[in-house]
Motif scaffolding. Structure first.
Motif, PDB file in Angstrom:
ATOM      1  N   SER A 708       0.813  -1.218   0.000  1.00 36.43           N
ATOM      2  CA  SER A 708       0.000   0.000   0.000  1.00 36.43           C
ATOM      3  C   SER A 708       0.845   1.266   0.000  1.00 36.43           C
ATOM      4  CB  SER A 708      -0.931   0.003   1.228  1.00 36.43           C
ATOM      5  OG  SER A 708      -0.172   0.127   2.430  1.00 36.43           O
ATOM      6  N   LEU A 709       2.143   1.120   0.201  1.00 29.90           N
ATOM      7  CA  LEU A 709       3.020   2.282   0.232  1.00 29.90           C
ATOM      8  C   LEU A 709       3.270   2.809  -1.183  1.00 29.90           C
ATOM      9  CD1 LEU A 709       5.676   0.925   2.766  1.00 29.90           C
ATOM     10  CD2 LEU A 709       3.789   2.469   3.262  1.00 29.90           C
ATOM     11  N   LYS A 710       3.816   4.008  -1.233  1.00 37.98           N
ATOM     12  CA  LYS A 710       4.183   4.580  -2.522  1.00 37.98           C
ATOM     13  C   LYS A 710       5.297   3.755  -3.160  1.00 37.98           C
ATOM     14  CE  LYS A 710       2.963   9.306  -1.243  1.00 37.98           C
ATOM     15  NZ  LYS A 710       3.456  10.688  -1.045  1.00 37.98           N
ATOM     16  N   PRO A 711       5.409   3.754  -4.497  1.00 36.67           N
ATOM     17  CA  PRO A 711       6.423   2.923  -5.177  1.00 36.67           C
ATOM     18  C   PRO A 711       7.841   3.174  -4.690  1.00 36.67           C
ATOM     19  CG  PRO A 711       4.840   3.749  -6.765  1.00 36.67           C
ATOM     20  CD  PRO A 711       4.511   4.415  -5.471  1.00 36.67           C
ATOM     21  N   GLU A 712       8.167   4.458  -4.524  1.00 40.03           N
ATOM     22  CA  GLU A 712       9.550   4.718  -4.079  1.00 40.03           C
ATOM     23  C   GLU A 712       9.788   4.211  -2.660  1.00 40.03           C
ATOM     24  OE1 GLU A 712       7.128   8.593  -3.778  1.00 40.03           O
ATOM     25  OE2 GLU A 712       7.424   6.922  -5.195  1.00 40.03           O
ATOM     26  N   THR A 713       8.738   4.276  -1.832  1.00 39.51           N
ATOM     27  CA  THR A 713       8.868   3.770  -0.462  1.00 39.51           C
ATOM     28  C   THR A 713       8.949   2.256  -0.461  1.00 39.51           C
ATOM     29  OG1 THR A 713       7.530   5.654   0.268  1.00 39.51           O
ATOM     30  CG2 THR A 713       7.894   3.892   1.840  1.00 39.51           C
ATOM     31  N   GLN A 714       8.151   1.628  -1.330  1.00 37.98           N
ATOM     32  CA  GLN A 714       8.247   0.165  -1.451  1.00 37.98           C
ATOM     33  C   GLN A 714       9.654  -0.247  -1.847  1.00 37.98           C
ATOM     34  OE1 GLN A 714       5.245  -1.917  -3.756  1.00 37.98           O
ATOM     35  NE2 GLN A 714       3.751  -0.271  -3.387  1.00 37.98           N
ATOM     36  N   GLY A 715      10.218   0.485  -2.794  1.00 42.81           N
ATOM     37  CA  GLY A 715      11.569   0.165  -3.224  1.00 42.81           C
ATOM     38  C   GLY A 715      12.577   0.264  -2.097  1.00 42.81           C
ATOM     39  N   LEU A 716      12.381   1.290  -1.275  1.00 40.39           N
ATOM     40  CA  LEU A 716      13.289   1.445  -0.141  1.00 40.39           C
ATOM     41  C   LEU A 716      13.141   0.294   0.834  1.00 40.39           C
ATOM     42  CD1 LEU A 716      15.361   3.347   1.137  1.00 40.39           C
ATOM     43  CD2 LEU A 716      13.479   4.479   2.323  1.00 40.39           C
ATOM     44  N   VAL A 717      11.883  -0.136   1.083  1.00 36.86           N
ATOM     45  CA  VAL A 717      11.641  -1.241   2.013  1.00 36.86           C
ATOM     46  C   VAL A 717      12.266  -2.522   1.492  1.00 36.86           C
ATOM     47  CG1 VAL A 717       9.854  -2.711   3.033  1.00 36.86           C
ATOM     48  CG2 VAL A 717       9.529  -0.241   2.976  1.00 36.86           C
ATOM     49  N   THR A 718      11.979  -2.857   0.225  1.00 41.27           N
ATOM     50  CA  THR A 718      12.516  -4.108  -0.327  1.00 41.27           C
ATOM     51  C   THR A 718      14.029  -4.066  -0.432  1.00 41.27           C
ATOM     52  OG1 THR A 718      12.114  -3.204  -2.548  1.00 41.27           O
ATOM     53  CG2 THR A 718      10.397  -4.607  -1.585  1.00 41.27           C
ATOM     54  N   GLY A 719      14.567  -2.880  -0.752  1.00 39.70           N
ATOM     55  CA  GLY A 719      16.026  -2.757  -0.821  1.00 39.70           C
ATOM     56  C   GLY A 719      16.675  -3.020   0.522  1.00 39.70           C
ATOM     57  N   TRP A 720      16.066  -2.432   1.574  1.00 39.34           N
ATOM     58  CA  TRP A 720      16.639  -2.650   2.917  1.00 39.34           C
ATOM     59  C   TRP A 720      16.496  -4.110   3.346  1.00 39.34           C
ATOM     60  CZ3 TRP A 720      14.817   2.177   6.180  1.00 39.34           C
ATOM     61  CH2 TRP A 720      15.550   3.301   5.755  1.00 39.34           C
ATOM     62  N   LEU A 721      15.343  -4.704   3.053  1.00 39.15           N
ATOM     63  CA  LEU A 721      15.144  -6.110   3.435  1.00 39.15           C
ATOM     64  C   LEU A 721      16.117  -7.019   2.698  1.00 39.15           C
ATOM     65  CD1 LEU A 721      11.238  -6.314   3.554  1.00 39.15           C
ATOM     66  CD2 LEU A 721      12.805  -6.458   5.487  1.00 39.15           C
ATOM     67  N   LEU A 722      16.290  -6.757   1.399  1.00 37.22           N
ATOM     68  CA  LEU A 722      17.225  -7.566   0.615  1.00 37.22           C
ATOM     69  C   LEU A 722      18.646  -7.372   1.108  1.00 37.22           C
ATOM     70  CD1 LEU A 722      17.754  -9.428  -1.784  1.00 37.22           C
ATOM     71  CD2 LEU A 722      17.944  -7.387  -3.224  1.00 37.22           C
ATOM     72  N   GLN A 723      19.003  -6.134   1.386  1.00 40.98           N
ATOM     73  CA  GLN A 723      20.360  -5.858   1.877  1.00 40.98           C
ATOM     74  C   GLN A 723      20.617  -6.588   3.182  1.00 40.98           C
ATOM     75  OE1 GLN A 723      21.114  -1.697   2.320  1.00 40.98           O
ATOM     76  NE2 GLN A 723      23.136  -1.983   3.217  1.00 40.98           N
ATOM     77  N   HIS A 724      19.639  -6.529   4.063  1.00 45.07           N
ATOM     78  CA  HIS A 724      19.806  -7.208   5.350  1.00 45.07           C
ATOM     79  C   HIS A 724      19.896  -8.723   5.151  1.00 45.07           C
ATOM     80  CE1 HIS A 724      19.154  -8.351   9.545  1.00 45.07           C
ATOM     81  NE2 HIS A 724      18.198  -9.168   9.121  1.00 45.07           N
ATOM     82  N   GLY A 725      18.964  -9.257   4.320  1.00 45.97           N
ATOM     83  CA  GLY A 725      18.973 -10.707   4.109  1.00 45.97           C
ATOM     84  C   GLY A 725      20.247 -11.184   3.452  1.00 45.97           C
ATOM     85  N   ARG A 726      20.701 -10.449   2.449  1.00 45.27           N
ATOM     86  CA  ARG A 726      21.925 -10.842   1.743  1.00 45.27           C
ATOM     87  C   ARG A 726      23.122 -10.809   2.691  1.00 45.27           C
ATOM     88  NH1 ARG A 726      22.524 -13.769  -2.300  1.00 45.27           N
ATOM     89  NH2 ARG A 726      21.056 -12.583  -3.607  1.00 45.27           N
TER      90      ARG A 726
END
Length: 1018
Positions: A708-726
């Motif tokens: 439900s977040l804005k696209p740029e905010t979604q990107g930030l969330v997924t980027g942080w999650l991926l960075q943490h997971g990686r």
């Protein structure tokens, strides 16, 4: 010839007149008035001007008036006016008997003679001393007949004898009354006597006293009071202690008494008299008043005492200021009345002294009160014992002797049948002492008990007996303890009585009014509480505690609109903290009512406009709901946190989310909400942690929230999650430890969520990596093929398929895609190699090195570099594969990267042969020359020559060439020589000559020998 020697016939009329006047003067000096008068008249007949001049020369004194009178009486013997002046002159000479006889003759001849003759005879009789009574009769008769004229004559013509006249009257009347009272004629005559005396000597003390006594005797009380008042005004205010003053005071008091309705004035005069001279006053009192009169005076005095003390109590009750002393100005009159009663009622001495001690204490004189209490308690009589103990306790309290005060108060309270008023004083005193000991609850109990006994007496005790500087503290302590008792649901009726007391003590104190309303509420008397709060609100419309209570009561009564309006006013004030103590007092069902109403109101507001003002109002209602729930309401806290987030108050939002998580650590909405707040604050670590925690609990609720977040905010969330997971997965794989199932499970969950949030290639690759890390290779292969197909275009996907192929021992087939990945992302390849076993890595390194060698032979150096890099990574930086990759990099002129590889090789020289080491140093030297680092290159070449000179010379001959390298050696040697670093210059020169016998180097060596002959170079 002198006039005396001349005969009368020979004299002129003037001389004869002067001679006759001289003879008249001679007769006058001898008091021969008739003869003197004859000579003066003869002189006047001879020469009137001369005679008149001589008489004028005598002056105008009393003596000359007498002479004129003699002249007149001689000329006209029966002239009364002339006779009066003549008799006055005789009286001044002391001829009272002669005056008396002449007056008798004149009065007998003229019965209706003038007033002056009557008064002259009266004075003559008094001065003779033998006819005093008759003289008094003459005076009184003249006064009765002529009134003011007689008074004026006596005061002017008989002034010098006025004191004798008054004394004569005094002596005669006193003697007559002592011998036989009433013998002097009628009371009317006595009244005339006193009236005459009062007229001629109005300020004379005895006259005033005597007349006052007579007026009392005749029942003329009003006149007596007026007489005494006027007489007392003649005495200075600072000197009213004499016997006369005392008698006049008592006479006026008697007048007031017999007049009736003048009790207060009578009391003042009696008190003043007894204060001046108690013994004399008592004597006069007994003379003036009968036993029955004395009893009536006692009754009136006691009534006055009660009235005055009641007036004092009323003044204290009406006192607006709690710490004030209004009313104490009435106590001196009370004390004066008590002291009077002590004189006239000796039988009631103990009772009156107890009251006197009480008044001294109330007046602010605890020392005097204590002395009286000690005396009375030491006496054998034991009445009023509890009262005295209570009074002494307060005296000790004023003296800061709390221990003794507490003992006295305790004795009163523990008595089998204590007097209620004394018990109230003792309870109030003990409660006050308990404050200093920190026992505030017990203080409240003492005052509640006192109120239950007598509320009015308790109020009076606090306002009068409690020291003024402790009343404010007492008020606050009782307010606080009352609130605490209500919060603990203890004794609401008792608190109500306590609150009623506090309201009476200070009607302007809103805290007391609120306490009273709270107690009424708990007693089930909501309407009365509402009325009291409405009254308090009318005085101060902005009082948040009152508004909050009224709002809740209105909601309880079903008046929702009124309740809403009151809540809005409370919101505008901005003080929601006032609800905390209220909610502890109100019943559970009422708190739930407030909670549900405020929650409903907040949601209704949020459904409408999303403006800042509306959001703030919703926050206020949510805050009320949370407070009504006792500080925790999950849905309200979450809603308020979101509101704070909309307003940009991120830290406050986090506070609310934390409140929820404190109670429910696995609350998905709180975790994800807090994660989004951290996201807005760009707090990556915290945001990722919260979002992962939320995904672990319920990913199905978190993923839609992220979407439900804005696209740029979604990107930030997924980027942080991926960075943490990686990063986490890389760390797990690098340690070579067996990863924990929980950690891998979390990573798998995150990876799966990422694939659902966004279908990006990196998310699918990460998911496959996690599956491989879990050992689920077939699932990883399947997912990769589903996401990218069997021949993926993505290098990362192809590399992962290659790694999975290695599981089936297809080493050559895996080397190609892996070599491609290494050129694009060496770190990713290093990560993937963690999934390959050690033997498989060795085989992979050999195969890659072989393929790279073949590519280099065919001059495909770029492709060869990928294979050589794969060999290096797979072999864990094997020196052999490092040398090959360095050679490949040299061909590609990537000298810096090649240099790094050779540095790694040289660092691992420990077990290599000198020949191998010499070759590595030559290679390193060449790379440094390519990078223009000549000094470091020379050092490596010298080391190579030292390790294996033939190999080194052969390598140098091939590249870079002996001549060119010798020039570099000469250049550095020359530089060191110039810097006078002769040893270093000699060393470089020596090794340079080994490479080539350069003439330049030889010359430099010769110079070194000359310049440094004093140094030991060899």
């Amino acid at each position: 010839m002198s006039p005396e020697e001349m005969s009368p016939k020979e004299m002129s009329p003037e001389d004869l007149a002067a001679l006759l006047c001289g003879e008249g003067d001679e007769q006058l000096s001898q008091q021969e008035f008739p003869a003197a008068t004859a000579f003066y008249l003869a002189a006047f007949s001879c020469c009137a001007p001369t005679a008149v001049q001589r008489v004028k020369a005598m002056g105008h004194g009393p003596c000359r008036v007498g002479i004129a009178a003699v002249f007149l009486s001689t000329l006209i013997p029966n002239n009364v006016a002339a006779s009066v002046y003549e008799l006055e002159a005789l009286l001044r000479r002391g001829c009272s008997e002669e005056v008396l006889s002449k007056c008798n003759v004149l009065l007998e001849a003229n019965p209706g003679a003038s007033m002056e003759l009557l008064l002259l005879r009266a004075l003559a009789r008094l001065l003779s001393g033998t006819q005093v009574g008759q003289g008094m009769v003459d005076y009184v008769r003249a006064f009765v007949l002529h009134g003011t004229e007689a008074v004026a004559y006596v005061c002017s013509r008989q002034r010098e004898h006025l004191a004798q006249v008054v004394q004569a009257f005094s002596d005669h009347l006193s003697t007559c009354q002592e011998l036989s009272p009433g013998c002097t004629a009628s009371e009317q005559w006595l009244g005339d006597c006193y009236a005459f005396l009062a007229a001629v000597a109005p300020g004379h003390a005895w006259v005033c006293r005597a007349r006052a006594a007579h007026l009392l005797k005749t029942g003329e009380f009003q006149e007596c009071v007026a007489l005494c008042t006027k007489a007392l005004e003649g005495f200075p205010a600072e000197n009213r202690r004499g016997e006369d003053v005392l008698a006049l005071l008592l006479a006026r008091a008697a007048g007031y008494f017999f007049l009736g309705e003048w009790t207060q004035e009578m009391m003042q005069d009696l008190a003043a008299a007894f204060t001046a001279d108690p013994a004399q006053a008592m004597k006069c009192f007994e003379e003036l008043f009968s036993a029955s009169d004395a009893e009536k005076i006692e009754e009136q005095a006691r009534a006055a005492l009660e009235g005055r003390f009641a007036a004092y109590r009323e003044a204290v009750r009406a006192r607006a200021e709690l710490r004030g002393s209004h009313g104490t100005e009435l106590l001196p009159a009370v004390i004066q009345t008590i002291q009077l009663l002590l004189h006239i009622c000796p039988g009631s001495s103990r009772e009156l002294r107890v009251r006197l001690a009480d008044c001294h204490l109330l007046q602010g004189h605890p020392g005097a009160a204590l002395d009286l209490c000690e005396q009375l308690l030491a006496a054998e009589q034991n009445t009023y014992h509890n009262t005295l103990l209570a009074l002494r306790g307060f005296c000790s309290l004023h003296a800061q002797d709390h221990q003794r005060a507490l003992q006295d108060f305790q004795k009163v309270i523990e008595h089998d049948s204590p007097h209620p008023n004394s018990c109230i004083k003792a309870l109030c005193g003990r409660g006050l002492i308990r404050i200093s000991g920190g026992s505030n609850y017990l203080t409240a109990l003492d005052y509640i008990t006192a109120c239950q006994l007598k509320l009015d007496e308790t109020i009076f005790t606090i306002k009068s007996y409690v020291p003024w500087n402790q009343r404010g503290l007492l008020l606050k302590v009782l307010q606080e303890e009352g609130q605490m008792m209500l919060q603990k649901k203890r004794d609401a009726p008792g608190v109500f009585q306590l609150a009623s007391l506090l309201v009476e003590l200070d009607s302007s104190d809103e805290a007391s009014q609120i306490l009273c309303a709270d107690a009424l509420y708990q007693m089930g008397r909501g309407e009365e509480a509402h009325k009291m709060l409405s009254l308090a609100l009318s005085r101060n419309p902005q009082r948040a505690p009152v508004l909050a209570r009224l709002a809740l009561l209105q909601l309880k009564r079903g008046f929702v609109y009124d309740g809403n309006q009151l809540l809005k006013r409370l919101i505008r004030i901005g003080d929601s903290s006032c609800l905390l103590p209220i909610l502890a007092i109100f019943q559970d069902e009422d708190r739930k009512l407030l909670q549900s109403h405020c929650r409903w109101r907040a949601l209704a507001i949020l459904k409408g406009k999303q403006e800042g003002a509306a959001i703030k109002e919703a926050i206020a209602h949510l805050s009320f709901a949370i407070l009504a729930a006792g500080g925790y309401a999950e849905d309200c806290l979450l809603a308020r946190a979101r509101c704070y987030g909309r307003l940009g108050q991120m830290k406050t939002a986090i506070f609310d989310f934390n409140a929820v998580l404190k109670e429910e650590p696995r609350n998905v909405q709180a975790l994800s909400g807090r994660g989004f707040v951290h996201l807005a604050l760009r707090q990556q670590k915290e945001a990722v942690q919260d979002l992962i925690s939320a995904l672990k609990v319920e990913a199905g609720a978190v993923i839609p929230a992220i979407l439900s977040l804005k696209p740029e905010t979604q990107g930030l969330v997924t980027g942080w999650l991926l960075q943490h997971g990686r990063a986490t997965l890389t760390e797990l794989m690098a340690t070579k430890d067996h990863p924990g199932k929980e950690t891998l499970g979390d990573l798998l969950m995150v990876a799966k969520a990422l694939t659902k949030i966004c279908k990006a290639a990196q998310h699918h690759i990460f998911y496959a990596d996690v599956l491989m890390a879990n050992g689920r290779h077939q699932e990883a292969l399947k997912h990769l093929q589903e996401a990218f197909g069997h021949c993926p275009a993505e290098d990362s996907a192809r590399a992962r398929l290659a790694v999975l192929q290695l599981q089936s021992r297809n080493v050559p087939g895996a080397a190609a895609p892996l070599s491609v990945l290494v050129s694009r992302d060496e770190k990713d390849l290093a990560f993937l190699l963690n999934f390959v076993g050690t033997k498989q890595q060795q085989h992979l390194a050999q195969a890659a090195a072989q393929e790279g060698k073949m590519l280099m032979k065919s001059h495909h150096h770029e492709q060869a570099l990928g294979y050589h890099s794969l060999a290096v990574l797979a072999s864990r930086d094997s020196p052999r594969y490092l040398r090959r990759r360095a050679a490949c990099l040299m061909h590609l002129k990537k000298y810096e990267k090649a240099l790094k590889d050779m540095e790694k090789v040289i660092q691992g020289h420990g077990c290599n042969s000198p020949k191998t080491q010499a070759g590595d140093h030559c290679c390193q030297g060449f790379l440094l020359l390519c990078l223009a680092q000549e000094e470091a290159a020379v050092q490596h070449y010298m080391q190579a020559l030292q390790l294996d000179e033939p190999l080194a010379l052969g390598t140098i001959t091939n590249c870079p060439g002996r001549e060119s390298l010798t020039k570099i050696f000469h250049k550095l040697a020359q530089y060191n020589f110039e810097k006078q670093r002769y040893e270093e210059a000699w060393k470089i020169t020596d090794y340079g000559l080994k490479i080539d016998k350069s003439s330049e180097l030889q010359k430099l060596k010769a110079r070194l020998k000359r310049e440094a002959s004093s140094c030991s170079i060899h």
